[in-house]
Design an enzyme around this catalytic site. Structure first.
Site, PDB file in Angstrom:
ATOM      1  CD  GLU A  63     -16.941  11.866 -70.633  1.00  0.00           C
ATOM      2  OE1 GLU A  63     -16.109  12.381 -71.018  1.00  0.00           O
ATOM      3  OE2 GLU A  63     -18.053  12.557 -70.473  1.00  0.00           O
ATOM      4  CB  THR A  68     -11.159  16.172 -63.168  1.00  0.00           C
ATOM      5  OG1 THR A  68     -11.521  16.995 -64.213  1.00  0.00           O
ATOM      6  CG2 THR A  68     -12.392  15.364 -62.946  1.00  0.00           C
TER       7      THR A  68
END
Lengths: 307, 307
Positions: free
Chosen positions: B128, B181
Site C-alpha cells: 500500500e 492524491t
C-alpha cells in the site's frame, strides 16, 4: 407519596479520550437530597448542610433545574428541597450536576414520573449552566442514566448509554486545591493538529468498542488524551507523578476528571483499584496538599431513591 | 494445493466521521487474482489484464506486499501472481489495497496459513505504501477482515472489528475523473478547530455504538464529516447535489470514499440502496461526466478463496 430521599451521584466527565462528550457515574460519593411536596407554591430550598451555598432557588443549581421543571408543569402545590452535600463544589467530579439532577429526579418521582430521562436532562442543563456558564451534559448524563454515557449532541439532546463491564472500578483523588473553571477553559487551544484530532477520535471509537466487548486491555489502550491533558495537567500538582504511579500499580488508565483538579483512574477489579489508591496516597501524602481519595465501582444505576 | 484463485474486495475508507481510521468492505466490486507456487524462486507477476500496471514485482503493489512476505519465509520455491483488476486505480475504493491484500492472502493459504491477519496486514502495508507514499491500513483492514474495521493505531498495528448490522447496504458512485492524491492531501488543513475535533470524535464514538447496537437511525445521525469533507468535496464535481439527492432518496448518510472521487452512501435495505443509486444516476447523467455505480451489501467476510 409526599416526600422522597434520593442519592445523587458524583460523576467523571471527559474520561481521557472523551473530552466534552463522555462520562461515567460513581457509587461511593454523592449528595443526599430530600424533596417534599408543600402547600406553598414554588421551589423552596429549606436546608443546605454544607459549603455555604445560596438558598434562593434562582441562585442555586438545584433550584434552577427545579424551577425549569416547575415552569413546565401546572400544579397547585410547591416543592421543598433539602440538600446534604457531600461532593465539594469545584472538585471536578460533577458537584453541580449532582445538585441539578437530584432536584428534578426527586420531583419527577413525586409527580408520578411524567418526564423521561432526556427531559430531566433538559431541565438539569439549566441548573448546570448556572454553575458552569454554558450548557453541557457530560456530568448530568451519567448522573441520570448511570454507567458510561456519550453526549452525542446538546441540541438536539442525544445521549447514548454505553455498556459498562462488570468488573470496572474507579479510583478518584481530589487534591484540595482550587482551579478556576475560567482558567481551565482559557488554557485550552482553539485549534488542534489534525493528527491529534484523528488520534483522539480513534481512541474514543476504540474505547466505545472496548466497553461494548468488555475488553479491558483495549480500554487501557484507549485511555489517552492527546488534546486536553497536556494543557490542563499543568494546573494539577504532581499529575505526572500520580499517572506514573497508578499505571505501575496496575491501573488500566488515568486522566483528569472533568476540568480537574480531581484525577480518575480505572482498574479491573476492586483489589487493583485499592492498590491504585495506595499508590496515589504514597505520592500525595508527601506533597503537603490535603486530599480526598476513594474507590468506587462504576454505578450503572445513576441517581436513585434511598427512602 | 499449488494454485488458488481469490477475490480481493474493494473497500471504503474514512466513512465520513472516521477519517484515517474507519473502513468497510464491499461485496460487488473487487479484483480476482490467481496465486500459484512455482519452482522458480521469487515473486513473478505473470499476468495483468488491465490498466497498464508494472510487471516488475518491486514496482507493483501486489508484488511489493508479496515480497515483504517472501522475505519473511524460507522456501525453495516461488510464487506467480496473475491479477485480474476490476477496481480502477485512483477510484477511491481501495484499488491498491485490494492488490496488496490479494497476493499475501493467497500466498498464506498456499503456505498453510502460517500468518495471522494482523501479520498479513503488516505485509500488505508495504505494498500500500508504494501506491500512497505512506503507511496506512484503513483500506487494507476491511479488505482482510471484512465488515467495518477501526485502525486504532499503525505502530503497533491495532485493528478492531466493529460489528456490521445485517441489513446495511452501500451505494458507490465512481465519477471518472482524476484527483491526484497529492492534491487531496494538500487541501487538508494542518490544524482544526477544537470544537470540530470534538464533534467528529463524538460522531465516531456514536457510529461505533450504533454499529454495535444495529441502530440505523443513530448510524444516520453519526455519518457527518465536519473536518475533511468541507475541503475535499470541492474536488468532486456535483458532490453536494449528490448528497442532497441520496438523503432525499432515503440514504442513512453519505460521504467521500477514501480521498475520492468515489462517493459512498449507506442505506438500510437493498431496496433503498437501489433507490439511492437511481437518484445518483439522475444527478450524474446530466453532468456529461462518465461514471460507474453499484450497490453492495457490506461484505463481512473480506478477501476470500473462489477456486
Amino acid at each position: 407519596m409526599n416526600e422522597i430521599k434520593i442519592f445523587s451521584p458524583a460523576t467523571v466527565a471527559n474520561v481521557a479520550c472523551g473530552f466534552d462528550v463522555l462520562g461515567f457515574c460513581l457509587d461511593s460519593v454523592g449528595d443526599d437530597m430530600v424533596i417534599r411536596k408543600t402547600d406553598k407554591k414554588g421551589i423552596h430550598i429549606t436546608k443546605i448542610n454544607n459549603f455555604d451555598l445560596p438558598y434562593e432557588a434562582e441562585l442555586n443549581v438545584a433550584g434552577v433545574s427545579a424551577l425549569a421543571m416547575y415552569d413546565a408543569i401546572d400544579v397547585n402545590f410547591g416543592f421543598e428541597i433539602e440538600i446534604y452535600k457531600n461532593i465539594k463544589p469545584g472538585s471536578g467530579i460533577g458537584s453541580s450536576a449532582a445538585s441539578a439532577v437530584g432536584s428534578v429526579f426527586g420531583m419527577n418521582e413525586l409527580l408520578g414520573k411524567p418526564f423521561n430521562k432526556i427531559q430531566l436532562t433538559e431541565f438539569a442543563i439549566k441548573g448546570e449552566a448556572l454553575a458552569s456558564k454554558c450548557e453541557h451534559a457530560d456530568n448530568l448524563a451519567p448522573a441520570l442514566f448511570g454507567g458510561f454515557t456519550l453526549v452525542k449532541s446538546i441540541s438536539p439532546l442525544q445521549i447514548l448509554e454505553i455498556p459498562s463491564p462488570d468488573d470496572l472500578y474507579a479510583t478518584i483523588i481530589h487534591p484540595q486545591i482550587e482551579i478556576k473553571t475560567s482558567e481551565s477553559r482559557a488554557i485550552l487551544p482553539k485549534e488542534v493538529p489534525l493528527s491529534d484530532a484523528i488520534a483522539q477520535s480513534a481512541n474514543l471509537g476504540s474505547l466505545v468498542h472496548a466497553l461494548h466487548t468488555s475488553d479491558y486491555k483495549l480500554i487501557s489502550n484507549s485511555l489517552h488524551d492527546v488534546i486536553v491533558e497536556p494543557y490542563r495537567s499543568q494546573l494539577i500538582p504532581h499529575f505526572n507523578e500520580v499517572k506514573l504511579a497508578v499505571l505501575k500499580a496496575g491501573a488500566l488508565g488515568t486522566g483528569i476528571s472533568g476540568s480537574g483538579p480531581s484525577i480518575f483512574s480505572l482498574s479491573k477489579g476492586e483489589e487493583t483499584a485499592n492498590k491504585v489508591k495506595d499508590a496515589i496516597e504514597k505520592v500525595y501524602s508527601k506533597t503537603g496538599i490535603d486530599f480526598d481519595i476513594h474507590v468506587s465501582k462504576i454505578n450503572v444505576k445513576g441517581v436513585k431513591i434511598i427512602e
